[in-house]
Motif scaffolding. Sequence first.
Motif, PDB file in Angstrom:
ATOM      1  N   THR A   1      43.179 -28.709  23.133  1.00 14.80           N
ATOM      2  CA  THR A   1      42.886 -29.773  24.093  1.00 14.80           C
ATOM      3  C   THR A   1      42.039 -29.196  25.218  1.00 14.80           C
ATOM      4  OG1 THR A   1      44.981 -30.890  23.592  1.00 14.80           O
ATOM      5  CG2 THR A   1      43.877 -31.487  25.657  1.00 14.80           C
ATOM      6  N   ILE A   2      40.847 -29.755  25.388  1.00 10.74           N
ATOM      7  CA  ILE A   2      39.957 -29.321  26.470  1.00 10.74           C
ATOM      8  C   ILE A   2      40.029 -30.380  27.565  1.00 10.74           C
ATOM      9  CG2 ILE A   2      37.600 -28.720  27.120  1.00 10.74           C
ATOM     10  CD1 ILE A   2      37.089 -27.927  24.207  1.00 10.74           C
ATOM     11  N   LEU A   3      40.574 -29.984  28.709  1.00 16.14           N
ATOM     12  CA  LEU A   3      40.810 -30.928  29.801  1.00 16.14           C
ATOM     13  C   LEU A   3      39.734 -30.813  30.872  1.00 16.14           C
ATOM     14  CD1 LEU A   3      44.640 -30.317  30.149  1.00 16.14           C
ATOM     15  CD2 LEU A   3      43.575 -32.430  29.377  1.00 16.14           C
ATOM     16  N   PRO A   4      39.370 -31.936  31.481  1.00 21.80           N
ATOM     17  CA  PRO A   4      38.437 -31.877  32.617  1.00 21.80           C
ATOM     18  C   PRO A   4      39.031 -31.025  33.736  1.00 21.80           C
ATOM     19  CG  PRO A   4      38.778 -34.140  31.881  1.00 21.80           C
ATOM     20  CD  PRO A   4      39.808 -33.301  31.182  1.00 21.80           C
ATOM     21  N   ARG A   5      38.176 -30.309  34.427  1.00 24.88           N
ATOM     22  CA  ARG A   5      38.649 -29.474  35.538  1.00 24.88           C
ATOM     23  C   ARG A   5      39.119 -30.350  36.694  1.00 24.88           C
ATOM     24  NH1 ARG A   5      37.092 -24.033  36.271  1.00 24.88           N
ATOM     25  NH2 ARG A   5      36.579 -23.111  34.265  1.00 24.88           N
ATOM     26  N   LEU A   6      40.136 -29.857  37.393  1.00 25.32           N
ATOM     27  CA  LEU A   6      40.606 -30.520  38.604  1.00 25.32           C
ATOM     28  C   LEU A   6      39.508 -30.447  39.668  1.00 25.32           C
ATOM     29  CD1 LEU A   6      42.991 -31.710  40.331  1.00 25.32           C
ATOM     30  CD2 LEU A   6      43.481 -29.339  40.982  1.00 25.32           C
ATOM     31  N   ALA A   7      39.291 -31.575  40.333  1.00 26.18           N
ATOM     32  CA  ALA A   7      38.337 -31.606  41.446  1.00 26.18           C
ATOM     33  C   ALA A   7      39.074 -32.016  42.716  1.00 26.18           C
ATOM     34  CB  ALA A   7      37.202 -32.572  41.154  1.00 26.18           C
ATOM     35  N   ILE A   8      38.754 -31.366  43.810  1.00 21.95           N
ATOM     36  CA  ILE A   8      39.336 -31.684  45.115  1.00 21.95           C
ATOM     37  C   ILE A   8      38.187 -32.055  46.042  1.00 21.95           C
ATOM     38  CG2 ILE A   8      40.562 -30.769  47.124  1.00 21.95           C
ATOM     39  CD1 ILE A   8      42.180 -29.023  45.217  1.00 21.95           C
TER      40      ILE A   8
ATOM     41  N   GLU B   1      37.646 -27.464  30.793  1.00 19.28           N
ATOM     42  CA  GLU B   1      36.210 -27.534  30.533  1.00 19.28           C
ATOM     43  C   GLU B   1      35.523 -26.373  31.238  1.00 19.28           C
ATOM     44  OE1 GLU B   1      35.045 -32.249  30.033  1.00 19.28           O
ATOM     45  OE2 GLU B   1      35.017 -31.347  32.007  1.00 19.28           O
ATOM     46  N   GLU B   2      34.437 -25.894  30.656  1.00 17.83           N
ATOM     47  CA  GLU B   2      33.753 -24.753  31.251  1.00 17.83           C
ATOM     48  C   GLU B   2      32.300 -25.105  31.557  1.00 17.83           C
ATOM     49  OE1 GLU B   2      32.721 -22.187  33.211  1.00 17.83           O
ATOM     50  OE2 GLU B   2      34.762 -21.736  32.593  1.00 17.83           O
ATOM     51  N   PRO B   3      32.037 -25.534  32.808  1.00 14.74           N
ATOM     52  CA  PRO B   3      30.666 -25.912  33.164  1.00 14.74           C
ATOM     53  C   PRO B   3      29.772 -24.732  33.544  1.00 14.74           C
ATOM     54  CG  PRO B   3      32.142 -26.314  35.005  1.00 14.74           C
ATOM     55  CD  PRO B   3      33.002 -25.810  33.872  1.00 14.74           C
TER      56      PRO B   3
ATOM     57  N   GLY C   1      35.814 -33.979  45.414  1.00 13.92           N
ATOM     58  CA  GLY C   1      34.569 -33.986  44.661  1.00 13.92           C
ATOM     59  C   GLY C   1      34.076 -32.635  44.205  1.00 13.92           C
ATOM     60  N   GLU C   2      34.819 -31.573  44.511  1.00 15.82           N
ATOM     61  CA  GLU C   2      34.373 -30.229  44.133  1.00 15.82           C
ATOM     62  C   GLU C   2      35.335 -29.634  43.103  1.00 15.82           C
ATOM     63  OE1 GLU C   2      32.678 -26.120  46.135  1.00 15.82           O
ATOM     64  OE2 GLU C   2      33.599 -27.640  47.411  1.00 15.82           O
ATOM     65  N   ILE C   3      34.771 -29.169  41.984  1.00 12.16           N
ATOM     66  CA  ILE C   3      35.587 -28.589  40.909  1.00 12.16           C
ATOM     67  C   ILE C   3      36.260 -27.312  41.406  1.00 12.16           C
ATOM     68  CG2 ILE C   3      35.473 -27.442  38.658  1.00 12.16           C
ATOM     69  CD1 ILE C   3      33.281 -29.424  37.891  1.00 12.16           C
ATOM     70  N   VAL C   4      37.557 -27.206  41.150  1.00 15.87           N
ATOM     71  CA  VAL C   4      38.327 -26.025  41.562  1.00 15.87           C
ATOM     72  C   VAL C   4      38.086 -24.896  40.548  1.00 15.87           C
ATOM     73  CG1 VAL C   4      40.642 -25.096  41.939  1.00 15.87           C
ATOM     74  CG2 VAL C   4      40.095 -27.440  42.642  1.00 15.87           C
ATOM     75  N   SER C   5      37.748 -23.721  41.050  1.00 16.83           N
ATOM     76  CA  SER C   5      37.594 -22.560  40.165  1.00 16.83           C
ATOM     77  C   SER C   5      37.943 -21.289  40.916  1.00 16.83           C
ATOM     78  CB  SER C   5      36.166 -22.462  39.617  1.00 16.83           C
ATOM     79  OG  SER C   5      35.285 -21.908  40.565  1.00 16.83           O
ATOM     80  N   ALA C   6      38.442 -20.308  40.163  1.00 13.70           N
ATOM     81  CA  ALA C   6      38.766 -19.015  40.767  1.00 13.70           C
ATOM     82  C   ALA C   6      37.497 -18.326  41.261  1.00 13.70           C
ATOM     83  CB  ALA C   6      39.488 -18.136  39.740  1.00 13.70           C
TER      84      ALA C   6
END
Length: 331
Positions: free
Chosen positions: A284-291, A259-261, A293-298
């Motif tokens: 398939t568009i998958l929810p982003r992994l959160a660690i 997913e792209e928020p 409570g915070e979404i992981v992103s580069a």
Amino acid sequence: MLTQKRLWLAKDAKEYEQWREFLKTGDLFPEDDATYTVGIYDGKKLIATGSLANNIIKYLLVCKSYQSENLLTQIIVHLIDRLHEENIFHYFVYTKPDKEVIFRSLGFKKIISVKEVLFMEQGNPDFTDYLHEIGQFDRQGQNGSIVMNANPFTLGHKYLVEQARKVCDHVYVFVVSEEKSEFKSSERFALVKAGLKEFEDVTVLPARDYMVSSLTFPAYFLKDRAQLNIARVQAHLDATLFKERIAPVLHIKKRFVGEEPYSKVTNIYNEAMKEVFDPELSLTILPRLAIKGEIVSATKVRQALKEHNESLVESFLPDNVFAYLKDKNKI
């Protein structure tokens, strides 16, 4: 009398504005990526132009009232000569489909076209070579794929691969080869490969010039500065090339994205893939992994690196990537 000259777009604001306005008459909207531009003038009137964006020929336009003068071929030959002067012998053209006959006569091979855009190339190694390169890794079955920039490779990227593995016989991970990221292409590819080496059913491959590149999808690298209507056209080209020419070589039936928020351009890409792929390929568009409570992103990792936030960097990265950054004194 007609005259031909180089346009110094970065140095001459008046010349640049004249060029942009002329391109608009042909429904061309430049993205300020031209590295070399030539124009043909009738007096002070710009009547034909073409540009190079490194090894890409683009922004080709001839005024309608001069199209019997063979000016387009003159422009193209000049640009090819310029590439040869710089020892560049593999180059591409990004233009409108009605130009195909001209470019074929000059030795270009068609890679793909959509309604608005034609993508061709000349020189080696070419697209056929690329298909042969990746074809060596073909595994029969219901295979999946992920295309990632991985700038850098995060636990979010790894999570996407792990989810794909659950429903695929084999997963192909294509790493974007374009050199427009903080981490070099070779670094990103090595880190992805190391981060996924535990999975025997995953193959990591380079995207080269044929997926999410300056050729197929230049707007991707502009993000919020991209014109969204142009991004949409490019996204359709990239998705069509993947579906029609690349996926069949590796028996790919599924593609996975997160997913792209944050990015409108990436959202447009996801929408284009959904539209183009159906029904031959599933998206398939998958929810982003959160660690915690915070979404992981580069993007967050790169920001944390600037802020020397080591704990966040460590929590978002696989061990091998974190160790690499420590070794390179990037943390």
